[in-house]
Design an enzyme around this catalytic site. Sequence first.
Site, mmCIF file in Angstrom:
data_model
loop_
_atom_site.group_PDB
_atom_site.id
_atom_site.type_symbol
_atom_site.label_atom_id
_atom_site.label_comp_id
_atom_site.label_asym_id
_atom_site.label_seq_id
_atom_site.Cartn_x
_atom_site.Cartn_y
_atom_site.Cartn_z
ATOM 1 N N HIS A 1 0.850 -1.185 0.000
ATOM 2 C CA HIS A 1 0.000 0.000 0.000
ATOM 3 C C HIS A 1 0.888 1.238 0.000
ATOM 4 O O HIS A 1 1.995 1.223 0.559
ATOM 5 C CB HIS A 1 -0.885 0.063 1.257
ATOM 6 C CG HIS A 1 -2.146 -0.726 1.178
ATOM 7 N ND1 HIS A 1 -2.715 -1.322 2.280
ATOM 8 C CD2 HIS A 1 -2.970 -1.015 0.142
ATOM 9 C CE1 HIS A 1 -3.831 -1.944 1.924
ATOM 10 N NE2 HIS A 1 -4.005 -1.763 0.638
ATOM 11 N N CYS B 1 -2.216 2.653 9.259
ATOM 12 C CA CYS B 1 -3.225 1.652 8.895
ATOM 13 C C CYS B 1 -4.385 1.646 9.884
ATOM 14 O O CYS B 1 -5.519 1.358 9.504
ATOM 15 C CB CYS B 1 -2.593 0.265 8.832
ATOM 16 S SG CYS B 1 -1.553 -0.009 7.377
#
Length: 282
Positions: free
Chosen positions: A176, A270
């Site tokens: 990511h 996250c």
Amino acid sequence: MPAADGAPPVRRARPRRLLMCRPTTFEVSYAINPWMDPSVPVDAARATAQWEQLYRLYLALGHSVELIEARPGLPDMVYAANGATVVDGKVLGARFRNAERAAEGEAYLDWFRERGFTEIHRPRHINEGEGDLLTCGDSILAGYGFRTAPEAHREAEEVFGRPVIGLELVDPRFYHLDTALAVLDGKEIMYHPEAFAPHSRALLRRLFPDAVLVERADAEAFGLNAMSDGYNVVLPQAARGVARQLAERGFHPIGVDLSELLKGGGSVKCCTLELRPADAAR
């Protein structure tokens, strides 16, 4: 405000509105990124204690934190950043690439509907929220290569009315964008160059010539999976090198231990979804 010659700039923290999810269902029962290993035990009590430390730190720093309840069977809901992207009060929902996480998208959309958000967009293309869509000044930096589809970049541009800058990720450990790059303040960023394809590396050098460049060891410690309010930068405590770099730039790095949650492939950012209102400073 400008700093004296030779001194780092004077930084200013801005309160943020954040969304988090307690790790009540967290476990590593499958592997969809290189950090996940179902054979390695997860200490659920320790994961919760580490998460609570982050939650309390945000409150102590003056941020408001709202909570979404984790749903049974969705162990990765703790990684709230993946649940949506919220810019100018507009919500672009997430559509996950892996079947194991697919139901998270609807769970987060339900939360936004129940909280009275009026401009909610159900995604047409695969995007994994702020994992790959990072607001940076007037633009959005958008990762692709592992999770979010390039077609989702145009969709984000349509929804938010901001230019979207695509960046290709090439190292599966940084699957990511928020594991390879962090926005620090306005148009200031830090990133790990080796996580990006050569053409994206060149683009980053051109757009952000004064960026903080992060070494591999700190990147692998998830030092780029950080949350900045413009002054305080919360990041994994193991990323000591980047903490020193940030302090030299006038930021206030704060290290935390989220080692249990790292077993699922996530850390500070996250676990943190920012809810940007329409009048948020750019």
